[in-house]
Motif scaffolding. Structure first.
Motif, PDB file in Angstrom:
ATOM      1  N   LEU A   1       0.825  -1.207   0.000  1.00  0.00           N
ATOM      2  CA  LEU A   1       0.000   0.000   0.000  1.00  0.00           C
ATOM      3  C   LEU A   1       0.858   1.256   0.000  1.00  0.00           C
ATOM      4  N   ALA A   2       1.929   1.238   0.803  1.00  0.00           N
ATOM      5  CA  ALA A   2       2.843   2.381   0.811  1.00  0.00           C
ATOM      6  C   ALA A   2       3.510   2.543  -0.556  1.00  0.00           C
ATOM      7  N   SER A   3       3.927   1.420  -1.132  1.00  0.00           N
ATOM      8  CA  SER A   3       4.561   1.463  -2.453  1.00  0.00           C
ATOM      9  C   SER A   3       3.581   1.920  -3.526  1.00  0.00           C
ATOM     10  N   GLY A   4       2.334   1.461  -3.446  1.00  0.00           N
ATOM     11  CA  GLY A   4       1.334   1.823  -4.448  1.00  0.00           C
ATOM     12  C   GLY A   4       1.035   3.308  -4.467  1.00  0.00           C
ATOM     13  N   ALA A   5       0.905   3.909  -3.270  1.00  0.00           N
ATOM     14  CA  ALA A   5       0.656   5.351  -3.208  1.00  0.00           C
ATOM     15  C   ALA A   5       1.843   6.127  -3.782  1.00  0.00           C
ATOM     16  N   TYR A   6       3.032   5.646  -3.474  1.00  0.00           N
ATOM     17  CA  TYR A   6       4.257   6.292  -3.978  1.00  0.00           C
ATOM     18  C   TYR A   6       4.385   6.154  -5.490  1.00  0.00           C
ATOM     19  N   SER A   7       4.172   4.944  -6.010  1.00  0.00           N
ATOM     20  CA  SER A   7       4.393   4.703  -7.443  1.00  0.00           C
ATOM     21  C   SER A   7       3.379   5.422  -8.318  1.00  0.00           C
ATOM     22  N   SER A   8       2.170   5.616  -7.829  1.00  0.00           N
ATOM     23  CA  SER A   8       1.162   6.340  -8.611  1.00  0.00           C
ATOM     24  C   SER A   8       1.618   7.761  -8.914  1.00  0.00           C
TER      25      SER A   8
END
Length: 301
Positions: free
Chosen positions: A267-274
């Motif tokens: 979830l942390a990675s997903g928010a960052y990658s978006s």
């Protein structure tokens, strides 16, 4: 509407991309050297869940497991429940001997649930897991290509591939066990990540309709403003789901701790990658397209 925020996501994205590349490089090196710590879902082995009638002395249980000489194992304990996972696939005679010894030496009223995975089943489950993730990526490409355009699709897939690799690398670095719930967590992460990405892409597309793009700097401002306009929504969504995942990790049982931990990473990675991968890649692809010049009508005398 033009954002009044000062932080520039576009011009600082290279720094974040560099950090991302370093983390992935370390993870991929660890992955190449040590591989993943597969659970019995993806490697041959035996899982034994034991329901006990009383609380057990953990030293006594570990001594008992060592005396069985079934090779490498992992052991977790809960309230009136013991879970043992052997790397070795027990034969029927070994299974019977294990149950008889446990009943005689530890708890006469214990009950057992035994699951054995052989090599062929483990390989089949690995193949099915990879196939499921590949199908998910193909479906996302088709959906985004139809709803948006191919640049959005490629950028989104690169983003979710990063998210999946990030979680895999974290599990490789910290030697966490990879099992079927891990695959479920990765697929769930892909869903949340693509949702955040689509929100930003939708705002970029909407702003493109009304923007007068004359230079690449105009594109930079458009992407930066689009991110700021959707940032509050993205943060609120991620924090809400992260709180649920953290609660599952802290208060949940042993069987879902690794699932919830994978969700926290993803979830942390997903928010960052978006923000720093998907939108920036779309911007890179868009800049390769020549900007259309608006014809200027000659003034009449």
């Amino acid at each position: 509407m033009r954002s009044k925020r000062t932080f520039d996501f576009v011009h600082t994205s290279r720094r974040f991309l560099t950090v991302s590349a370093v983390i992935l490089l370390i993870g991929l090196i660890m992955l190449g050297i040590k591989g993943l710590n597969y659970g019995i879902d993806f490697s041959a082995g035996t899982s034994v869940d034991i329901s006990t009638s009383k609380s057990l002395n953990q030293d006594q249980v570990r001594t008992f497991l060592d005396d069985q000489k079934f090779g490498e194992y992992s052991h977790t304990s809960g309230v009136n429940r013991e879970t043992v996972r052997f790397k070795h696939a027990l034969s029927s005679d070994e299974e019977k001997a294990f149950k008889a010894d446990f009943l005689a030496k530890i708890d006469p009223a214990a009950s057992f649930e035994v699951n054995i995975v052989d090599v062929d089943i483990a390989k089949e489950q690995q193949t099915n897991a990879m196939l499921g993730m590949a199908i998910a990526c193909i479906g996302i490409v088709l959906y985004l290509s139809i709803r948006f355009e191919w640049r959005f699709a490629l950028a989104a897939v690169a983003s979710i591939v990063y998210d999946a690799l990030f979680v895999v690398c974290m599990f490789s670095i910290f030697r966490l066990e990879v099992n079927l719930p891990f695959i479920l967590a990765v697929l769930t992460i892909i869903g949340y990540s693509i949702n955040d990405t689509v929100v930003i892409f939708d705002r970029i597309r909407e702003n493109l309709r009304f923007a007068k793009i004359k230079t690449h700097a105009d594109l930079d401002r458009l992407v930066n403003d689009s991110i700021w306009q959707t940032l509050a929504r993205s943060i609120n969504t991620v924090i809400t789901v992260l709180l649920a995942a953290v609660c599952l990790f802290v208060f949940g049982g042993e069987s879902i701790k690794l699932f919830s931990l994978a969700m926290i990473f993803g979830l942390a990675s997903g928010a960052y990658s978006s923000i720093f991968i998907a939108s920036q890649l779309w911007l890179y692809f868009k800049k390769k397209q020549p900007i259309k010049k608006t014809a200027v009508k000659p003034q009449t005398p």
